[in-house]
Design an enzyme around this catalytic site. Structure first.
Site, PDB file in Angstrom:
ATOM      1  CG  LEU A  93     -13.321  37.218 -56.576  1.00 15.34           C
ATOM      2  CD1 LEU A  93     -12.866  35.771 -56.458  1.00 15.34           C
ATOM      3  CD2 LEU A  93     -14.076  37.663 -55.333  1.00 15.34           C
ATOM      4  CD  GLU A 136     -13.126  33.600 -63.962  1.00 20.67           C
ATOM      5  OE1 GLU A 136     -11.974  34.060 -63.862  1.00 20.67           O
ATOM      6  OE2 GLU A 136     -14.068  33.943 -63.232  1.00 20.67           O
TER       7      GLU A 136
HETATM    8  O1  GNR Z   1     -17.297  36.208 -58.494  1.00 23.57           O
HETATM    9  C1  GNR Z   1     -17.441  36.649 -59.630  1.00 23.57           C
HETATM   10  N1  GNR Z   1     -18.673  36.964 -60.050  1.00 23.57           N
HETATM   11  C2  GNR Z   1     -18.974  37.331 -61.347  1.00 23.57           C
HETATM   12  C3  GNR Z   1     -20.205  37.907 -61.596  1.00 23.57           C
HETATM   13  C4  GNR Z   1     -20.564  38.282 -62.864  1.00 23.57           C
HETATM   14  C5  GNR Z   1     -19.697  38.054 -63.899  1.00 23.57           C
HETATM   15  C6  GNR Z   1     -18.450  37.491 -63.675  1.00 23.57           C
HETATM   16  C7  GNR Z   1     -18.089  37.127 -62.415  1.00 23.57           C
HETATM   17  S1  GNR Z   1     -16.563  36.387 -62.122  1.00 23.57           S
HETATM   18  C8  GNR Z   1     -16.263  36.871 -60.485  1.00 23.57           C
HETATM   19  C9  GNR Z   1     -15.017  36.216 -59.924  1.00 23.57           C
HETATM   20  C10 GNR Z   1     -13.803  36.683 -60.676  1.00 23.57           C
HETATM   21  O2  GNR Z   1     -13.311  37.759 -60.557  1.00 23.57           O
HETATM   22  N2  GNR Z   1     -13.313  35.851 -61.558  1.00 23.57           N
HETATM   23  O3  GNR Z   1     -12.268  36.223 -62.316  1.00 23.57           O
HETATM   24 NI    NI Z   2     -12.372  38.371 -62.467  1.00 22.69          NI
END
Ligand code: GNR
Ligand code: NI
Length: 185
Positions: A93, A136
């Site tokens: 994001l 994360e």
């Molecule tokens: O929404 C998110 N989708 C995702 C897809 C594949 C691997 C990791 C992610 S995390 C991401 C949301 C985000 O940025 N979390 O930090």
């Molecule tokens: Ni992320």
């Protein structure tokens, strides 16, 4: 409350987040805000540094994409075991519209505190949950998925993020049919 999500590059996304000393009402409010912000942005996970809060707190909810999953909120998470290797097309994001393959552990075990401050363990997670946990926890250490890419790919994305920020500042919307306008999540 929905927070603004920081867009990479941003110095706050490179900081190492601080351990939470106690899971109190302020931390529970932060967790609520992280869920609210994540759902508003239609993400699978969100880490506190992405909203400018340098505390070791993250949320994950893969239930829209994987059946039988429930929302997870983790405080002070620690990756205690991992095995195997998997390549996953990741998005973030904080890097909207981009998706690239990243090599991760296939299975992970994470220990943390839950929103009540009780110790929990997520044992041998796999699939999207395992990838999201690593993604994360990376955020809490100031690492983004772009840091796992080649310098060339990262620099191409950096230019696109610079353009995106400029366009947003000028109040422009992306041209129609521009894949870069939508998050590739
Ligand atoms: O929404 C998110 N989708 C995702 C897809 C594949 C691997 C990791 C992610 S995390 C991401 C949301 C985000 O940025 N979390 O930090
Ligand atoms: Ni992320």
């Amino acid at each position: 409350m929905v927070h603004e999500i920081l867009i990479w590059p941003d110095p706050r996304l490179k900081e190492k987040a601080r351990p939470v000393p106690a899971v109190d009402t302020a931390i529970r409010a932060l967790i609520d805000d992280l869920f609210e912000t994540m759902y508003a942005a239609e993400g699978v996970g969100l880490a506190a540094p992405q909203v400018g809060v340098l505390s070791r707190v993250l949320v994950i909810d893969a239930s829209p994409r994987q059946e039988g999953q429930t929302p997870i909120a983790l405080v002070n998470p620690v990756l205690v075991a991992s095995r195997g290797e998997i390549v996953w097309s990741e998005g973030c994001l904080s890097v909207p519209g981009e998706a690239e393959d990243v090599k991760r552990a296939e299975f992970v075990t994470v220990r943390a505190l839950d929103r009540d401050g009780r110790p929990i363990e997520i044992s041998d997670a796999s699939g999207l949950i395992a990838v999201a946990l690593q993604h994360e926890i990376d955020h809490l250490d100031g690492t983004l998925f772009v840091d796992h890419l080649s310098t060339l790919k990262r620099e191409v994305i950096r230019r696109r993020m610079k353009r995106l920020k400029q366009e947003r500042a000028e109040g422009k919307t992306a041209p129609e049919g521009d894949a870069g306008a939508r998050p590739a999540l």
